[in-house]
Design a protein around this motif. Sequence first.
Motif, short mmCIF file in Angstrom:
data_model
loop_
_atom_site.label_atom_id
_atom_site.label_comp_id
_atom_site.label_asym_id
_atom_site.label_seq_id
_atom_site.Cartn_x
_atom_site.Cartn_y
_atom_site.Cartn_z
N GLN A 79 33.42 43.47 38.28
CA GLN A 79 34.42 44.55 37.03
C GLN A 79 36.35 44.20 36.56
O GLN A 79 36.58 44.37 35.96
N LEU A 80 36.58 42.80 37.05
CA LEU A 80 38.57 42.67 36.83
C LEU A 80 37.52 41.58 35.84
O LEU A 80 38.46 41.35 35.21
N TYR A 81 36.77 40.69 35.91
CA TYR A 81 36.56 39.59 34.39
C TYR A 81 36.88 40.01 33.70
O TYR A 81 37.61 39.37 32.42
N TYR A 82 35.97 41.38 33.24
CA TYR A 82 36.27 41.41 31.68
C TYR A 82 37.45 41.81 31.10
O TYR A 82 37.72 41.08 30.31
N PRO A 83 38.04 42.79 31.87
CA PRO A 83 39.36 42.83 31.41
C PRO A 83 39.89 41.66 31.06
O PRO A 83 40.84 41.65 30.23
N CYS A 84 40.17 40.78 32.32
CA CYS A 84 41.01 39.62 31.86
C CYS A 84 40.51 39.18 30.73
O CYS A 84 41.06 38.57 29.92
N GLU A 85 39.20 38.78 30.90
CA GLU A 85 38.98 37.80 29.27
C GLU A 85 38.47 38.53 28.02
O GLU A 85 39.30 37.72 27.19
N HIS A 86 39.48 39.54 28.16
CA HIS A 86 39.31 40.65 26.97
C HIS A 86 40.78 40.25 26.21
O HIS A 86 40.48 40.01 25.15
N VAL A 87 41.30 40.05 27.47
CA VAL A 87 43.20 39.89 27.08
C VAL A 87 43.76 38.63 26.82
O VAL A 87 44.52 37.99 25.75
N ALA A 88 42.39 38.37 27.06
CA ALA A 88 42.56 36.59 26.36
C ALA A 88 42.45 35.64 25.53
O ALA A 88 43.12 35.22 25.03
N TRP A 89 41.03 36.63 25.00
CA TRP A 89 40.77 36.82 23.68
C TRP A 89 41.29 37.58 22.67
O TRP A 89 41.91 36.90 21.60
N ALA A 90 42.03 38.16 23.03
CA ALA A 90 42.86 39.10 22.25
C ALA A 90 44.03 38.57 22.07
O ALA A 90 44.54 37.87 20.88
N ALA A 91 45.00 36.96 22.73
CA ALA A 91 45.96 36.66 23.02
C ALA A 91 45.76 35.68 21.52
O ALA A 91 46.76 35.18 21.01
N ASP A 92 44.18 34.84 22.19
CA ASP A 92 44.01 33.60 21.16
C ASP A 92 44.04 34.49 19.50
O ASP A 92 43.96 33.24 19.14
N ALA A 93 43.59 35.61 19.58
CA ALA A 93 43.35 35.98 17.57
C ALA A 93 44.21 36.57 17.60
O ALA A 93 45.12 36.59 16.05
N LYS A 94 45.32 36.25 18.52
CA LYS A 94 47.10 37.24 18.31
C LYS A 94 47.23 38.86 17.83
O LYS A 94 47.89 38.97 17.49
N ILE A 95 46.37 39.03 18.63
CA ILE A 95 46.11 40.29 19.09
C ILE A 95 47.31 41.33 19.74
O ILE A 95 47.92 41.90 19.44
N LEU A 96 47.45 40.06 20.67
CA LEU A 96 48.16 41.02 22.15
C LEU A 96 49.73 39.33 22.24
O LEU A 96 48.53 38.09 22.47
N HIS A 97 50.85 39.73 22.29
CA HIS A 97 51.76 38.54 22.36
C HIS A 97 51.50 38.32 23.65
O HIS A 97 52.66 38.07 24.77
N VAL A 98 50.62 37.93 24.24
CA VAL A 98 51.06 37.19 25.99
C VAL A 98 50.40 36.05 25.83
O VAL A 98 49.65 35.27 25.27
N ASP A 99 50.37 35.41 27.56
CA ASP A 99 50.42 33.40 27.03
C ASP A 99 48.47 33.76 27.89
O ASP A 99 48.53 34.35 29.17
N SER A 100 47.95 33.80 26.47
CA SER A 100 46.13 33.52 26.63
C SER A 100 45.54 32.45 27.85
O SER A 100 44.65 33.59 29.15
N ALA A 101 46.10 31.32 27.63
CA ALA A 101 46.16 30.84 29.24
C ALA A 101 45.62 30.73 30.71
O ALA A 101 44.91 31.06 31.32
#
Length: 240
Positions: free
Chosen positions: A101-123
């Motif tokens: 359950q925790l895996y999915y939101p973490c991956e979504h945030v990472a994807w959004a960061a790589d796509a420049k949708i969110l300004h956070v550290d994707s790594a």
Amino acid sequence: MAALSGLSSALESYRGRDRLIRTLGYCCQLVGGVLTEQCPARSEVGTRLLALSSQLSHCRTVLRLFDDLAMFIYTKQYGLGAEEEGIFVRCVSVLGNLADQLYYPCEHVAWAADAKILHVDSARWWTLSTACWGLSLLLGIARSLWMVLTLRQRLRSPTAPFPSQLPPSKRRAMQAQVQSEVLTVLSNLADLANAVHWLPPGVLWAGRFPPWLVGLLGTVSSLLSVYQAVRAGQADAANP
């Protein structure tokens, strides 16, 4: 024709398409990695296959954006595993569901960061999602090993609290479950090796696998998953 019909039926479902994309992606990475390292004359073909593998992986990442609700419903329905026989199986299953359950939101945030949708550290978020995946795999391995030991004990010593002689159909079902759990262990071990590889450098063998080895492990895991799905489908067809 029967094979094409079966493939068509599998592709109609989300899980069937995901298995196919996963298998193709890892196969491309395996072949591409071998060509780039061992066949300089075909390195361009290898590079293209690696690029295709990367795009197929990205495709699966995007499709998983819609998996949270299904996972939440499954986790809610499973609850604390009241239908499971042993407390160990309940605990590892509940913890595994939580990790998934925790895996999915973490991956979504990472994807959004790589796509420049969110300004956070994707790594950081990719590391968290990989850690959740690795934990889920470890728990799955522990659960399957426990089930194998328990089932084999029942098959070898079918005494109390079980009947003195198991019905043949029951014995066959238990033997089939043992085989399924063993295949699950092998599949999860292959995925776990890759999960550790994708963790930050310094963690065990993180970052040390060549592309072809990642592709090989992923291909083995994917083919085992496809085989289990086919077996499950045949069993359902035989016992409607």
